[in-house]
Structure formats: C-alpha cells, structure tokens
Design an enzyme around this catalytic site. Structure first.
Site, PDB file in Angstrom:
ATOM      1  N   ASP A 125      43.340   7.377 -29.314  1.00 59.62           N
ATOM      2  CA  ASP A 125      42.318   6.669 -30.113  1.00 59.62           C
ATOM      3  C   ASP A 125      41.562   5.750 -29.356  1.00 59.62           C
ATOM      4  OD1 ASP A 125      40.815   6.213 -32.515  1.00 59.62           O
ATOM      5  OD2 ASP A 125      41.885   4.597 -33.154  1.00 59.62           O
ATOM      6  N   TYR A 127      38.618   2.268 -28.924  1.00 57.63           N
ATOM      7  CA  TYR A 127      38.129   1.281 -29.688  1.00 57.63           C
ATOM      8  C   TYR A 127      36.460   0.806 -28.988  1.00 57.63           C
ATOM      9  CZ  TYR A 127      38.461  -3.626 -31.339  1.00 57.63           C
ATOM     10  OH  TYR A 127      38.240  -4.953 -31.758  1.00 57.63           O
ATOM     11  N   HIS A 132      31.623  -2.880 -34.345  1.00 60.62           N
ATOM     12  CA  HIS A 132      33.127  -3.197 -34.878  1.00 60.62           C
ATOM     13  C   HIS A 132      34.069  -4.112 -34.264  1.00 60.62           C
ATOM     14  CE1 HIS A 132      37.132  -1.923 -36.778  1.00 60.62           C
ATOM     15  NE2 HIS A 132      37.631  -1.543 -35.704  1.00 60.62           N
ATOM     16  N   ARG A 141      39.723 -13.700 -34.710  1.00 60.66           N
ATOM     17  CA  ARG A 141      39.730 -14.999 -33.706  1.00 60.66           C
ATOM     18  C   ARG A 141      38.509 -15.863 -33.853  1.00 60.66           C
ATOM     19  NH1 ARG A 141      40.476 -10.132 -31.084  1.00 60.66           N
ATOM     20  NH2 ARG A 141      38.063 -10.146 -30.216  1.00 60.66           N
ATOM     21  N   GLU A 197      39.500   3.984 -41.093  1.00 65.06           N
ATOM     22  CA  GLU A 197      38.259   3.797 -40.005  1.00 65.06           C
ATOM     23  C   GLU A 197      37.434   4.914 -39.894  1.00 65.06           C
ATOM     24  OE1 GLU A 197      40.445   0.573 -37.030  1.00 65.06           O
ATOM     25  OE2 GLU A 197      40.710   2.661 -36.659  1.00 65.06           O
ATOM     26  N   GLU A 199      35.416   7.632 -38.025  1.00 65.27           N
ATOM     27  CA  GLU A 199      35.614   7.911 -36.535  1.00 65.27           C
ATOM     28  C   GLU A 199      35.079   9.302 -36.637  1.00 65.27           C
ATOM     29  OE1 GLU A 199      38.665   6.841 -33.866  1.00 65.27           O
ATOM     30  OE2 GLU A 199      39.363   5.069 -35.283  1.00 65.27           O
ATOM     31  N   ASP A 231      41.196   7.345 -38.995  1.00 58.49           N
ATOM     32  CA  ASP A 231      42.413   6.732 -38.751  1.00 58.49           C
ATOM     33  C   ASP A 231      42.958   5.632 -39.578  1.00 58.49           C
ATOM     34  OD1 ASP A 231      44.335   6.668 -36.802  1.00 58.49           O
ATOM     35  OD2 ASP A 231      43.371   5.078 -35.790  1.00 58.49           O
ATOM     36  N   ARG A 235      46.380  -3.054 -41.691  1.00 59.42           N
ATOM     37  CA  ARG A 235      46.059  -4.060 -41.085  1.00 59.42           C
ATOM     38  C   ARG A 235      47.124  -5.318 -40.844  1.00 59.42           C
ATOM     39  NH1 ARG A 235      42.159  -2.116 -38.140  1.00 59.42           N
ATOM     40  NH2 ARG A 235      40.259  -1.271 -39.465  1.00 59.42           N
ATOM     41  N   GLN A 238      49.733  -3.898 -38.412  1.00 63.53           N
ATOM     42  CA  GLN A 238      49.256  -4.176 -37.243  1.00 63.53           C
ATOM     43  C   GLN A 238      49.183  -5.471 -36.622  1.00 63.53           C
ATOM     44  OE1 GLN A 238      45.256  -2.455 -37.188  1.00 63.53           O
ATOM     45  NE2 GLN A 238      45.002  -2.764 -35.039  1.00 63.53           N
ATOM     46  N   TYR A 242      50.900  -6.032 -32.995  1.00 60.65           N
ATOM     47  CA  TYR A 242      50.169  -5.615 -32.028  1.00 60.65           C
ATOM     48  C   TYR A 242      50.074  -6.374 -30.701  1.00 60.65           C
ATOM     49  CZ  TYR A 242      46.055  -8.753 -32.274  1.00 60.65           C
ATOM     50  OH  TYR A 242      45.023  -9.763 -32.491  1.00 60.65           O
ATOM     51  N   LYS A 251      49.460   2.208 -37.272  1.00 62.08           N
ATOM     52  CA  LYS A 251      48.287   3.180 -37.029  1.00 62.08           C
ATOM     53  C   LYS A 251      49.274   4.713 -37.083  1.00 62.08           C
ATOM     54  CE  LYS A 251      44.606   1.145 -35.784  1.00 62.08           C
ATOM     55  NZ  LYS A 251      43.170   1.391 -36.340  1.00 62.08           N
ATOM     56  N   THR A 255      46.612  10.147 -39.957  1.00 62.27           N
ATOM     57  CA  THR A 255      45.189  10.310 -39.353  1.00 62.27           C
ATOM     58  C   THR A 255      44.555  11.818 -40.028  1.00 62.27           C
ATOM     59  OG1 THR A 255      45.768   9.296 -37.244  1.00 62.27           O
ATOM     60  CG2 THR A 255      43.629  10.575 -37.232  1.00 62.27           C
ATOM     61  N   THR A 348      36.181   3.173 -34.449  1.00 64.09           N
ATOM     62  CA  THR A 348      35.427   2.845 -35.592  1.00 64.09           C
ATOM     63  C   THR A 348      33.827   2.767 -35.350  1.00 64.09           C
ATOM     64  OG1 THR A 348      37.539   1.739 -36.508  1.00 64.09           O
ATOM     65  CG2 THR A 348      35.375   1.473 -37.710  1.00 64.09           C
ATOM     66  N   GLU A 362      36.001  -4.870 -42.260  1.00 57.22           N
ATOM     67  CA  GLU A 362      34.685  -5.415 -42.236  1.00 57.22           C
ATOM     68  C   GLU A 362      33.860  -5.281 -43.537  1.00 57.22           C
ATOM     69  OE1 GLU A 362      32.962  -3.341 -38.167  1.00 57.22           O
ATOM     70  OE2 GLU A 362      34.523  -2.127 -38.996  1.00 57.22           O
TER      71      GLU A 362
END
Length: 419
Positions: A125, A127, A132, A141, A197, A199, A231, A235, A238, A242, A251, A255, A348, A362
């Site tokens: 997968d 990114y 996204h 962040r 997600e 995709e 996917d 959250r 994760q 992560y 994850k 899927t 995504t 989002e």
C-alpha cells in the site's frame, strides 16, 4: 473512442459499466456452476471455461481457464493478453459469426456469486496522494507540510495479502491496543475510530527476478489491470503503533477490492498526466507515458436500516502524485522480486475540496467536524452496521468503463477472550 456495439443488447447502454469497450475479468459461480473465470459484458458474463472447452476461446498452447483465477492468463504474458482481448472483442461484437455459439456460454450477472478475481501474491500500500498526505499532516501534526522524502519517492509499506477480500465480504471491527493522550498505559478493545480509504489497486501481471530492477516504462507494461480498493483503517490502533515502523495491526484486518479487473488496455484512452513536480524526480522514476487515468470515483455510506446510501465524496484518480508504474518501478529498484498477482494500493485519493476527501478521517477532520447523512444521522467514523461502497468509472463518448461496486459492511468486533 466511441461505444463499440455488441450483439449483447445490454452492453450497448450508456449506463452499463461493462460495454464491449471494457471486457473486465472476474471469477463467478452459480448454483449449477463451480467458480470459474468470466468476462462481464452488459448484464451478462461470458463463461471462459466453457468457451475454451468448446474451442471458441483458445489463445494459448495450454488451457488457461481450467482454474478459478486469472493468474494463469497473467503469467502467459502480454502477447496472450492482447490475443485474448482481441478474440473476446471479435466474439462479442455486433455481427460476429460466433454469436450463435457464444450465446449458450452467457450467464446472467444478476444472482451470481463473485469471488476473488486472482490469487493475491503480495500486497503493498502506498501513500501517494498529496492532498491526503497534507491533510493527515495537518490533523496529526498541526501542519500540512510533507515529510522530507515525500516529494522524491513513492512512500509505501508491505501489507497483508491474506486480508485482501472481494467486494461483498463483511469486515469485523478490529480489536487492538490504543492509548488515550492523557492515559499512562494503553488499553485493549475494539477500535473506536474505524475508517475507509478510497484507493485504486494495480494488479501486477508479470514477475521479475530477485535483484533485477525495472524502468517505469517496463513497470507500465507489467500492469495487468486495475480494481477499486478500500483499505480499511483503524486510526486509533494505527496512531499508537505506527511510530517508528509504520502501519501494522491498524491496517492488517481487511482490504476490499472490486470483483472485476479492468485491464490496462481498456483504460488506454483515459490516460492522464502526473502533476507538475516540485522537484525533478531522480532519472530512474522518469517514464515516457502519462501514468495516471481519468477515472471518476465516489464514496457512499449506508447505515444499517437506511433505505438508501448517501454519497459522501467524489474525486478522481488523476488527483494522485505518483502513478502505479512509478510505484512499481520504485518497489523493484532495490532488487525486490515482483510476482504476477502482486497488488499495489495507490494510497488514499483526495482532491483539494472537502467534498473530494477519500477518508472519513479527512471528511470529519478526525471526528471534530461530523458530517450529516441523508438520513439525518451524523458520522465521524464508522459504526457497526454501516455499509461502505466505492464506485468508479472512466467516461467516454456515450459509454463508460466501470469497475463494479466495491462494498463492505462493518460487523461488531469479535468478543475477546474468545468463548
């Protein structure tokens, strides 16, 4: 290109996902037929095993359709891919001399059971959607700035092929460790921030040797076709796990892919360029073709008991920053062997407007801004009983190249400890 006419009347509708221009590959079964390869045409499916056994669909020296997956076709190479598509088009085109014979090999799509179209060898997968990545940076962040490497390489992680399932498969809410910001210790239980997600998935059709890198153009030629891909993402699980190595259990639980592989050949007229780069990519990531596709995408949510689904997002595959060919090239550049049946998730797909965001994280801004469904209910993340549907199609002059729905329903978490 305009609509190609077929003697299968339903394939000539502007509304069908499966005109003669498409001819996607899947695996189906009925009460009377065990799982076998089929090609969607309008509201029917051509039984490839029956057609091959009758001598109507012979494009290789050895049988290709005596197994219920498309890997045999993939592994036979691009010459066979081209021969097969040409032969299928000839059989199903209006005025075909094969109409009488092929009619007996058609099965109505309504009511069939659809299975995984191929054996997934490995799952990776990426990114690779800029909007996204910026949105996630702003949410997690406090800044939309991208990681230092993001504009130079397609970032990805190796996922779980064993958790890839076909559309219509229910997904259990995962259990796992989470940690609240003000807690001293983590806790265990069902995910409370379950997400999707949106995709696209690229299916690799050719293998490479260990230690052998490939160019972007070679990678482009290796891609057999594309599917819609959801996917599913926990959250909260994760977020705790992560750092520093990336996604793992958040994850690994599911899927979902759409049941029909739309071939790269069917999408050729819909190629779209990758965006202008902030930095010139290193030479090994340069290719000679437009790597993206103009594929309109939609996300729908339907709570349990609701009469219909609500459309919550619409975007396009051409919003991506890196193409599948660039991702595949980078995947193999260090010598990683690629295998026919490998599945590459695009990452995504989100556009600049909020209506184009491809995840609930989002759309609800991490649950802080819940959105309202047509039923009047609000959502930040998924609730048990919610059904999510992804749809996609490339639209031509009087026809579309569709993928079929990519659907999954969320079931409650499995009780743990098991009883």
């Amino acid at each position: 290109m305009t609509l190609l006419k077929s003697w299968v009347a339903s394939a000539n509708s502007a509304e069908t996902d499966f005109p003669l221009n498409n001819l996607p590959y899947g695996v189906f079964s009925t009460d009377d037929l065990d799982p076998r390869c089929g090609v969607a045409i309008g509201d029917m499916i051509l039984d490839c095993r029956a057609a091959e056994e009758a001598g109507l669909l012979v494009v290789a020296d050895e049988p290709l359709f005596d197994v219920p997956f498309w890997n045999e076709v993939m592994e036979d190479g691009s010459e066979t891919w081209a021969k097969l598509r040409a032969r299928l088009t000839a059989i199903l085109a209006a005025g075909s001399e094969d109409e009488a014979a092929a009619k007996d090999m058609l099965v109505a799509r309504e009511g069939v059971e659809l299975h995984m179209p191929c054996l997934v060898a490995e799952y990776t997968d990426f990114y690779a959607g800029r909007q996204h990545a910026q949105n996630m940076g702003a949410i997690l962040r406090g800044s939309p700035s991208l990681p230092a490497n993001w504009l130079h390489i397609p970032i990805g992680y190796n996922g779980r092929a064993s958790s890839v399932v076909v559309s219509g498969t229910d997904i259990h809410r995962p259990n796992g460790q989470t940690k609240a910001p003000d807690a001293e210790m983590p806790s265990f239980g069902p995910s409370k921030r379950l997400d999707i997600e949106l995709e696209m998935g690229a299916i690799v059709g050719k293998s490479t040797d260990l230690g052998q890198p490939i160019t972007v153009d070679e990678a482009d030629d290796m891609i057999f076709g594309y599917v819609l891909l959801n996917d599913w993402s926990a959250r909260d699980i994760q977020g705790w796990e992560y750092q520093p190595l990336g996604p793992f259990q958040g994850k690994a639980f599911g899927t979902t892919i759409s049941p029909w592989i739309v071939t790269a050949a069917a999408l050729e007229d819909f190629r779209a360029p990758t965006p202008e780069r902030d930095f010139t990519l290193l030479p090994y990531l340069n290719g000679s073709k437009d790597g993206l596709y103009d594929i309109e995408l939609e996300v729908l949510m339907q709570p349990e008991g609701a009469a219909k689904a609500t459309s919550i997002a619409k975007t396009n595959y051409n919003r991506m920053y890196y193409s599948a060919a660039e991702q595949l090239c980078h995947h193999a550049i260090g010598g990683c062997a690629m295998t026919a049946g490998d599945l590459l998730g695009s990452g995504t797909i989100s556009g600049a407007d909020k209506s184009e965001y491809g995840s609930l994280m989002e759309l609800s801004w991490a649950g802080k801004e819940p959105f309202t469904l047509d039923t009047g209910e609000t959502r930040g993340f998924l609730e048990d009983g919610d059904t999510m549907t992804l749809r996609g199609a490339a639209k031509g002059d009087g026809y579309k190249i569709g993928f079929g729905d990519c659907v999954g329903k969320i079931l409650p978490a499995v009780t743990w400890p098991a009883k």
